[in-house]
Scaffold this active site. Structure first.
Site, PDB file in Angstrom:
ATOM      1  N   LYS A  24      20.520  47.220  25.386  1.00 14.90           N
ATOM      2  CA  LYS A  24      19.753  47.522  24.159  1.00 14.90           C
ATOM      3  C   LYS A  24      18.571  46.571  23.978  1.00 14.90           C
ATOM      4  CE  LYS A  24      20.981  45.852  19.880  1.00 14.90           C
ATOM      5  NZ  LYS A  24      19.874  45.343  19.068  1.00 14.90           N
ATOM      6  N   ASN A  25      18.844  45.283  24.049  1.00 20.03           N
ATOM      7  CA  ASN A  25      17.799  44.332  23.680  1.00 20.03           C
ATOM      8  C   ASN A  25      16.685  44.242  24.713  1.00 20.03           C
ATOM      9  OD1 ASN A  25      18.984  43.894  21.254  1.00 20.03           O
ATOM     10  ND2 ASN A  25      20.066  42.023  21.856  1.00 20.03           N
ATOM     11  N   CYS A 120      19.378  44.193  11.698  1.00 19.14           N
ATOM     12  CA  CYS A 120      20.668  43.849  11.098  1.00 19.14           C
ATOM     13  C   CYS A 120      20.530  42.680  10.124  1.00 19.14           C
ATOM     14  CB  CYS A 120      21.657  43.471  12.197  1.00 19.14           C
ATOM     15  SG  CYS A 120      22.400  44.900  12.971  1.00 19.14           S
ATOM     16  N   ARG A 125      15.603  35.904   9.248  1.00 18.28           N
ATOM     17  CA  ARG A 125      15.071  36.161  10.591  1.00 18.28           C
ATOM     18  C   ARG A 125      13.543  36.102  10.566  1.00 18.28           C
ATOM     19  NH1 ARG A 125      18.514  40.959  13.317  1.00 18.28           N
ATOM     20  NH2 ARG A 125      17.724  39.987  15.211  1.00 18.28           N
ATOM     21  N   ASP A 309      25.873  37.417  19.790  1.00 18.14           N
ATOM     22  CA  ASP A 309      26.198  38.841  19.654  1.00 18.14           C
ATOM     23  C   ASP A 309      27.648  39.155  20.037  1.00 18.14           C
ATOM     24  OD1 ASP A 309      23.597  39.149  18.901  1.00 18.14           O
ATOM     25  OD2 ASP A 309      22.911  39.982  20.810  1.00 18.14           O
ATOM     26  N   ARG A 401      23.559  52.137  16.421  1.00 21.81           N
ATOM     27  CA  ARG A 401      22.270  51.491  16.704  1.00 21.81           C
ATOM     28  C   ARG A 401      22.261  50.871  18.098  1.00 21.81           C
ATOM     29  NH1 ARG A 401      20.449  46.909  13.325  1.00 21.81           N
ATOM     30  NH2 ARG A 401      19.118  46.882  15.141  1.00 21.81           N
TER      31      ARG A 401
END
Ligand code: EPU
Length: 422
Positions: A24-25, A120, A125, A309, A401
């Site tokens: 994903k990232n 999220c 952030r 994570d 997601r």
């Protein structure tokens, strides 16, 4: 509005082989980077997840032509038709990685107007390091009314010292530097596997990035980036880890294939310490577990330390370990909200600022719980797999997601998970 939820009948042992999806990232960064290419560009091994769907919407909003085949994980991006350099508030709210469009649009078109990113809710952030890095390259950046306005008449390579290790900041400065005149050196850079993947992608288009995977990265900008061949993103480190933890949590025997075992060393070490068995092959990991797990202590750190994570799924597993475990979350301020939900399932937890003390109980029991973010959702799935009875997870959209067909994959290994929409 209909509320979708996941129902998990706990206590099923997971067994068999499962294939991990693309990361994903890395996917969200590489999709943003695709707009740097002057020619159409093909990206492969993309996961079929909500963050990729939002990225497609983002590119189309900008005017790019996008051909996205979710079942095959292949995307073709033609950025030659891009006709705007602003990102909508709605799209940026839905994805943290919207900040990458600042670096990519600035490098390609000399301007970008991007709302401060969403994603999220796991604590503060900020993107001050992204902005500092781009300013060092000569960009004028103004942040007001929740927006980032960036403009540059040609970026020039420079030295950028990151005040803290930031994955997003490192990637964004790499994107901006890819077309800058001269060399940019990023000190105190992040070393995560997806930094290396983004560097490889940029290099495949003619850029010269050296040192990715170390804490000093040098980017020699080029006038044009040209995509010459399809690029496949690396497998998802966090999905791999989540599946490894699920295998241990159910005292199962699961082989996760298509992964990169060297990316998993921090987790592997901790699972071994807990008493699970982990065997690595070139591109597969087998996790087996018999009997009770031992309590452990771990701290989240930047790569190659234990990834934040995986803290949430791992702390779910610790809820039934024998003894008292201590977990220190060093990266994000607010990443223990899943533990409050697990208390409904019988977990015994005390939280002192960034430290969670988890006293193992012999058995969790099913309850109605709410996912508060993506990895919190994954943690609740792990808890549900371990629990006696039925666990009902609300806010499943968080899980979608970032995990491709999580329940289908777990069900193929013997889990009993259904979705209800009423
Ligand atoms: N930070 C700053 N200023 C900045 C940038 C970061 O203070 O300009 C701080 C953050 O507040 C945080 C720390 O530095 O405390 C690390 O943040 P980082 O920039 O590394 O995180 P990110 O780029 O926002 C990515 C992943 C996250 C993952 C973190 C850490 C993406 C899209 N997101 O976020 O993934 O937790 O790196 O590895 O790549 C997830 O997948 O669930 C997820 C949240």
């Amino acid at each position: 509005m209909a509320e979708e939820r996941m129902l998990i009948t706990g206590g099923q042992r997971l067994e068999g082989t499962v294939r991990v999806s693309g990361g994903k990232n890395t996917a969200v960064a590489i999709i943003a980077a695709s707009i740097l290419s002057e020619t159409p560009c093909t990206i492969e091994n993309l996961p079929n997840i909500e963050d990729v769907a939002v990225s497609v919407e983002m590119l189309r909003y900008l005017g790019a032509k996008v051909d996205w085949c979710p079942d095959e994980g292949v995307m073709q991006v033609d950025s030659r038709t891009i006709n705007r350099t602003d990102v909508s508030l709605d799209l940026s709210r839905r994805m943290r990685a919207s900040s990458y469009y600042i670096g990519a649009l600035l490098a390609r078109f000399g301007r970008a107007q991007v709302p401060l990113p969403g994603g999220c809710d796991i604590g503060r952030r900020p993107i001050d390091q992204h902005i500092k890095g781009m300013r060092a390259l000569g960009a004028n950046i103004d942040t007001s009314r929740g927006m980032v306005f960036a403009q540059a008449d040609g970026l020039v390579g420079s030295e950028v010292f990151m005040d803290m290790v930031t994955v997003g900041g490192t990637i964004n400065v790499m994107l901006a530097a890819s077309r800058a005149q001269g060399t940019t050196t990023i000190y105190n850079a992040a070393k995560e596997p997806h930094i290396v993947d983004v560097a490889n992608f940029l290099n495949s288009m003619g850029c010269r990035v050296k040192g990715a995977g170390t804490d000093v990265i040098r980017v020699r900008g080029v006038q044009q980036l040209i995509s010459r061949r399809p690029y496949a993103v690396i497998p998802d480190q966090i999905e791999t880890g989540t599946l490894m933890i699920a295998a241990a949590a159910t005292h199962g025997d699961v082989t996760i294939c298509g992964c990169i075992p060297t990316h998993m060393e921090a987790l592997t070490a901790k699972l071994l310490e807990m008493g699970a068995r982990v065997d690595e092959r070139d591109d597969a990991i087998r996790v087996r577990s018999i009997g009770a797990h031992r309590a452990i202590t771990f701290k989240t750190q930047v790569y190659p330390g234990f990834p934040t994570d995986l803290q949430q799924p791992m702390s779910a597993l610790l809820c039934t370990a024998t003894g008292t475990s201590t977990v220190v979350e060093n990266i994000f301020e607010s990443r223990f909200r899943h533990l409050a939900e697990m208390e409904r399932m019988g977990a015994r937890v005390r939280i002192f600022e960034q430290t969670a003390v988890i006293e193992g109980v012999p058995q969790l029991h099913g309850a109605a719980v709410e996912a508060t973010d993506l990895r919190a959702g994954a943690a609740l799935v792990i808890a549900g797999l371990m629990a006696q009875g039925t666990t009902e997870i609300y806010n499943t959209h968080f899980i979608d997601r970032g995990y491709e067909h999580l329940e289908t994959k777990l069900n193929s290994l013997g889990a009993k998970i259904t979705r209800i929409n009423d």
